[in-house]
Design a protein around this motif. Structure first.
Motif, mmCIF file in Angstrom:
data_model
loop_
_atom_site.group_PDB
_atom_site.id
_atom_site.type_symbol
_atom_site.label_atom_id
_atom_site.label_comp_id
_atom_site.label_asym_id
_atom_site.label_seq_id
_atom_site.Cartn_x
_atom_site.Cartn_y
_atom_site.Cartn_z
ATOM 1 N N HIS A 8 0.756 -1.071 -0.085
ATOM 2 C CA HIS A 8 0.075 0.014 -0.040
ATOM 3 C C HIS A 8 0.883 1.254 -0.162
ATOM 4 O O HIS A 8 0.455 2.284 -0.360
ATOM 5 N N LEU A 9 2.085 1.216 0.554
ATOM 6 C CA LEU A 9 3.042 2.352 0.483
ATOM 7 C C LEU A 9 3.366 2.719 -0.754
ATOM 8 O O LEU A 9 3.451 3.782 -1.159
ATOM 9 N N ALA A 10 3.839 1.454 -1.606
ATOM 10 C CA ALA A 10 4.446 1.422 -2.836
ATOM 11 C C ALA A 10 3.287 2.281 -3.702
ATOM 12 O O ALA A 10 3.585 3.120 -4.717
ATOM 13 N N LEU A 11 2.069 1.927 -3.607
ATOM 14 C CA LEU A 11 1.183 2.347 -4.299
ATOM 15 C C LEU A 11 0.895 3.924 -4.107
ATOM 16 O O LEU A 11 0.666 4.977 -5.214
ATOM 17 N N GLU A 12 0.761 4.381 -2.864
ATOM 18 C CA GLU A 12 0.743 5.748 -2.627
ATOM 19 C C GLU A 12 1.777 6.447 -2.952
ATOM 20 O O GLU A 12 1.623 7.505 -3.671
ATOM 21 N N ALA A 13 2.955 6.051 -3.184
ATOM 22 C CA ALA A 13 4.271 6.684 -3.630
ATOM 23 C C ALA A 13 4.014 6.784 -5.209
ATOM 24 O O ALA A 13 4.588 8.014 -5.572
ATOM 25 N N THR A 14 3.575 5.725 -5.643
ATOM 26 C CA THR A 14 3.292 6.017 -7.250
ATOM 27 C C THR A 14 2.269 7.051 -7.664
ATOM 28 O O THR A 14 2.482 7.749 -8.470
ATOM 29 N N VAL A 15 1.233 7.096 -6.758
ATOM 30 C CA VAL A 15 0.164 8.029 -6.935
ATOM 31 C C VAL A 15 0.881 9.567 -6.673
ATOM 32 O O VAL A 15 0.497 10.699 -7.444
ATOM 33 N N ARG A 16 1.678 9.686 -5.825
ATOM 34 C CA ARG A 16 2.257 11.122 -5.502
ATOM 35 C C ARG A 16 3.147 11.388 -6.509
ATOM 36 O O ARG A 16 3.191 12.691 -6.932
ATOM 37 N N GLN A 17 3.890 10.569 -7.149
ATOM 38 C CA GLN A 17 4.870 10.779 -8.192
ATOM 39 C C GLN A 17 3.888 11.179 -9.385
ATOM 40 O O GLN A 17 4.310 12.076 -10.017
ATOM 41 N N ALA A 18 2.852 10.391 -9.675
ATOM 42 C CA ALA A 18 2.098 10.832 -10.899
ATOM 43 C C ALA A 18 1.409 12.253 -10.633
ATOM 44 O O ALA A 18 1.256 13.073 -11.425
ATOM 45 N N LEU A 19 1.039 12.565 -9.437
ATOM 46 C CA LEU A 19 0.129 13.745 -9.336
ATOM 47 C C LEU A 19 1.065 15.037 -9.105
ATOM 48 O O LEU A 19 0.936 16.125 -9.823
ATOM 49 N N VAL A 20 2.159 14.780 -8.689
ATOM 50 C CA VAL A 20 3.360 15.864 -8.484
ATOM 51 C C VAL A 20 3.937 16.204 -9.985
ATOM 52 O O VAL A 20 3.987 17.400 -10.413
ATOM 53 N N GLY A 21 3.853 15.125 -10.850
ATOM 54 C CA GLY A 21 4.228 15.296 -12.307
ATOM 55 C C GLY A 21 3.256 16.132 -13.220
ATOM 56 O O GLY A 21 3.390 16.475 -14.088
ATOM 57 N N ARG A 22 2.161 16.079 -12.764
ATOM 58 C CA ARG A 22 0.977 16.585 -13.495
ATOM 59 C C ARG A 22 0.697 18.122 -12.951
ATOM 60 O O ARG A 22 0.009 18.567 -13.354
ATOM 61 N N GLY A 23 1.698 18.376 -11.845
ATOM 62 C CA GLY A 23 1.425 19.644 -11.487
ATOM 63 C C GLY A 23 0.725 20.051 -10.344
ATOM 64 O O GLY A 23 0.744 21.179 -9.971
ATOM 65 N N LEU A 24 0.300 18.812 -9.552
ATOM 66 C CA LEU A 24 -0.510 19.388 -8.199
ATOM 67 C C LEU A 24 0.626 19.252 -7.237
ATOM 68 O O LEU A 24 1.832 18.568 -7.225
#
Length: 804
Positions: free
Chosen positions: A491-507
């Protein structure tokens, strides 16, 4: 906790200066946060005797006093109300200096020369009392230096005691540590009780009705007391550690509290109905006015000290005003008890009442040492109050606790610390800490005294040996042994993946409080009175009293904060937990969610970029980005009517057949609650549900080798039919030749009629192994049209296409 160095030296014979004592304690885990002198800048003040007090020619409140300092005499004008012939006072003759920087000179007051000054506590910098002058002991030698007379040449150690070391919440406890660290002789205060002929059992009785909360309660009675001011040595000792002297009876209990660390309480015996003490739980709705003058309604879980009829004190927290020691008190019932720490902590928190007593009882008092504190205080009360100590002790201790025994092996010390002191040194260290050591072959059997509640297992003893011996003696070595790789939890790996994706999108990621304002819940469609909402019983603040059932309140507060700082273009996300109460006898439930809030312009403000504002499809794109990053396939949307979303502007997100969250435009009334300008777009997804959706393995698709054919199709449908439903019906054709279906136009107006709208789609037909013929495309396109007519009742507006 403040500790007087001179007081400390009464129990440990050390020649070390205060800074070195502080350093030794800190290195052993008893942090000394600071050292300060009792008073600074006091010079030339001496003991004076008032030989004569006469009215001042100018009238009250001034008086003309004659002051003797050995061979010299001075005439002083004073306005204090407590001057009297024969009193010993603090006198500042001409040339003396006070802590506030004043230099005393001869002055003329109301036409009369004043050769000096009679000083109060406040003027001497040793207390807050300024209404009268400081009166000293009657045997103080006139002319003696005041600093030496009162022991003001002292240092105060500010000791930070950790919760597991309540034994160090006393002068004796810290002295024991210093003795162990320096090999200096340690001694306990002399406790010599002189009892009278009257039996204590004939004067009062003790009954414990709640032994689970009060395993032991002891009391002594002292008769024939006279309430008055404390002697100067006692008053000054209390002042030096920050306590205000009150009278001899109350001051003794505070003195013993600081000396031995055990809280005591004195009841006026004559005010106890039935001359009884009953330790019980409070009755429903029972009232008690405590010593601070506050009337308190008590819950049934609160432990009280009562007499035959009513509550007279909050056990371990504060006494009651109805049995307070007053100037007319002649007989005192002195309490020394042990209360369950959890019970005292619960009572103190529920009533918002923190005292020196509750601070110690919450951490655990010494159930065996309370008798020493009782005897020490009882004898001081009798000595200083001119009373007699009744014979015997009222001691309710139905289940005495056996001493704790813990084995210790020297090889365990070496295994944990990497090194071990010699066996004689280990024994000396443990004995120096007050532990009894029994040698049993290679092992040591340690009998732990009752004041060391933190020593329960062998490694606790290892820590004691090493910290007293010296951490600096432990060699620095690299750890040896295999290093096993660890894997990050899924679950921590999935959260890190989402964080990286959203930061890359500008959030930008936000971290907000888990506690929210319950006043905002109704606007979110949540009733604060709902049993599923977790509300704190004793919150620090009313606007932080509910554990969040959703991430949106915190994100909207963050948005509002940015808007107030003129930063209106905001795109935030948060990964955090939300909370929901469980059923009867069940734990609360927690769920990890992703929250998103977006407002303002789509991109940075710039001269060369357009000023397009964010819209509903931007937040929908964020949801799709998250699902795509997790490899969970596509997102299906369906209209949603939620209280916090604008009507017709919200949707549920479904992934793999599971509804994982919702997104949409924030309802204007909720934007007004948080004072943010609209439109605002929000989303909230359940990480737990997303994690439960099976991941789709990535599939490689090569670039097309053959051209495709694009056909445009416009269908007229009722306005309430979602555009996604049309796509779903087209995809049901299940032909591998349908590569993409893209909505490119929406029209509603006179040409299609009321209640209808036209949806225009672009469909790409393409095969991987060859170029499709017109006949094949036409046949498949006709099948799509027939399916739309049959399933949705769609009317086809136009039909055209082109090869690509």
């Amino acid at each position: 906790m403040k500790i007087s160095y001179r007081w400390l030296c009464e129990f440990v014979e050390t020649a070390l200066p205060p800074p070195e004592v502080a350093d030794r304690l800190t290195m052993a885990g008893i942090e000394v946060a600071g050292i300060a002198p009792v008073v600074t800048g006091l010079h030339g003040v001496v003991v004076g005797e008032l030989t004569e007090v006469a009215p001042h020619p100018a009238g009250p409140p001034l008086t003309l006093c004659r002051v003797r300092t050995g061979r010299e005499q001075f005439s002083v004008v004073c306005g204090a109300p407590n001057v009297r012939p024969g009193a010993r006072v603090a006198f500042a003759p001409p040339g003396a200096r006070l802590p506030d920087g004043r230099r005393i000179e001869t002055a003329v007051i109301k036409g009369t020369a004043s050769q000096g000054m009679l000083c109060s506590e406040a003027e001497l910098g040793i207390g807050e009392e300024a209404a009268g002058i400081l009166l000293l002991a009657d045997d103080a030698e006139p002319g003696a230096d005041l600093v030496a007379c009162l022991g003001l040449d002292d240092s105060i150690l500010e000791v930070e005691v950790t919760p597991n070391r309540p034994d160090c919440l006393s002068v004796v406890g810290v002295a024991r540590e210093v003795a162990a660290l320096t090999d200096a002789p340690f001694r306990l205060p002399l406790i010599a009780v002189k009892e009278g002929d009257q039996e204590a059992a004939a004067l009062a009785s003790v009954t414990v009705e709640a032994p689970d909360l009060c395993p032991r309660y002891t009391a002594r009675l002292i008769t024939g007391l006279t309430v008055g001011p404390s002697p100067s040595w006692l008053a000054q000792r209390l002042r030096s550690v920050g306590l205000r002297p009150i009278n001899n009876l109350v001051d003794v209990t505070n003195y013993v509290l600081w000396e031995l660390g055990h809280p005591l309480h004195a009841f006026d015996h004559e005010t106890l109905t039935g001359r009884r003490i009953v330790v019980r739980r409070a009755r429903p709705g029972e009232l008690l006015v405590t010593l601070d003058g506050q009337s308190r309604t008590l819950a049934e879980t609160v432990l009280v000290i009562a007499d035959a009829e009513r509550a007279v004190g909050l056990a371990g927290v504060m006494g009651g005003a109805n049995t307070e020691v007053t100037l007319s008190t002649r007989t005192v019932l002195l309490e020394s008890a042990w209360f369950l720490p959890a019970s005292i902590r619960r009572t103190a928190k529920a009533l918002g009442l923190a005292t020196e007593a509750s601070y110690r009882f919450e951490r655990g008092a010494d159930i065996e040492g309370l008798r020493d504190a009782l005897d020490r205080a009882a004898q001081l009360l009798a000595d200083l109050g001119g009373g007699a100590l009744a014979r015997g002790v009222l001691d309710a201790y139905p289940s005495p606790r056996p001493p704790v025994r813990v084995p210790l092996r020297l090889e365990r010390i070496e295994r944990v610390a990497g090194i071990s002191p010699p066996r004689p040194t280990v024994i000396q260290i443990l004995q120096g800490l007050g532990l009894t050591v029994e040698e049993q072959g290679e092992r040591l059997q340690i009998v732990v005294p009752s004041h060391r509640r933190d020593l329960a297992v062998e490694d606790d003893l290892v820590e004691e040996v090493v910290r007293i011996w010296g951490y600096d003696r432990v060699p620095a070595t690299l750890p040896a042994g295999p290093l096993r790789p660890t894997r990050r939890p899924r679950h921590l790996a999935l959260e890190a993946t989402v964080r990286q994706a959203l930061v890359g999108r500008g959030l930008r990621e936000a971290i907000t409080y888990s506690l929210i304002n319950p006043a905002h819940l109704p606007a979110l469609g949540c009733d604060p009175a709902d049993p599923r909402v977790l509300t704190l019983r004793n919150p620090l603040s009313s606007d932080r009293s509910v554990l969040r059932p959703t991430l949106l309140p915190g994100l909207l507060e963050a948005l509002a904060l940015n808007v107030r700082r003129q930063l209106g273009d905001v795109q935030l996300f948060e990964v955090g937990r939300v909370f929901e109460a469980g059923g009867a006898g069940e734990l609360a439930r927690e769920e990890t969610r992703l929250g998103v809030v977006m407002a303002g312009l789509r991109g940075p403000r710039s001269w060369h970029a357009d000023k397009a504002r964010l819209d509903l499809f931007d937040v929908k794109g964020v949801v799709e980005t998250v699902v795509e990053a997790l490899g969970r396939g596509g997102v299906e949307v369906e209209a949603a009517e939620l209280p916090y979303l604008e009507a017709g502007r919200g949707a549920f997100a479904t992934v793999g057949g599971s509804r994982v969250g919702a997104f949409g435009e924030l309802a204007p009334r909720l934007a007004e609650v948080y004072d943010v300008p609209g439109p605002v777009y929000v989303a909230e997804l359940s990480f737990d549900r997303l994690e439960a959706v099976p991941a789709r393995p990535p599939r490689h698709r090569s670039l097309p080798r053959h051209p495709g054919v694009t056909r445009d199709l416009a269908v007229v449908l009722p306005a309430e039919v979602p555009a996604a439903e049309v796509v779903r019906v087209i995809r049901e054709t299940e032909s591998p030749w349908i590569r993409t279906v893209q909505l490119f136009d929406v029209y509603a107006g006179e040409q299609v009629g009321p209640g209808l709208r036209s949806l225009a789609y672009s469909i790409l037909y393409q095969a991987e192994d060859r170029t499709l013929t017109d006949a094949e495309v036409n046949a498949l396109h006709d099948e799509v049209i027939a399916r739309l007519r049959r399933r949705l009742g769609a009317e086809i507006r136009g039909l055209e296409g082109e090869a690509g």
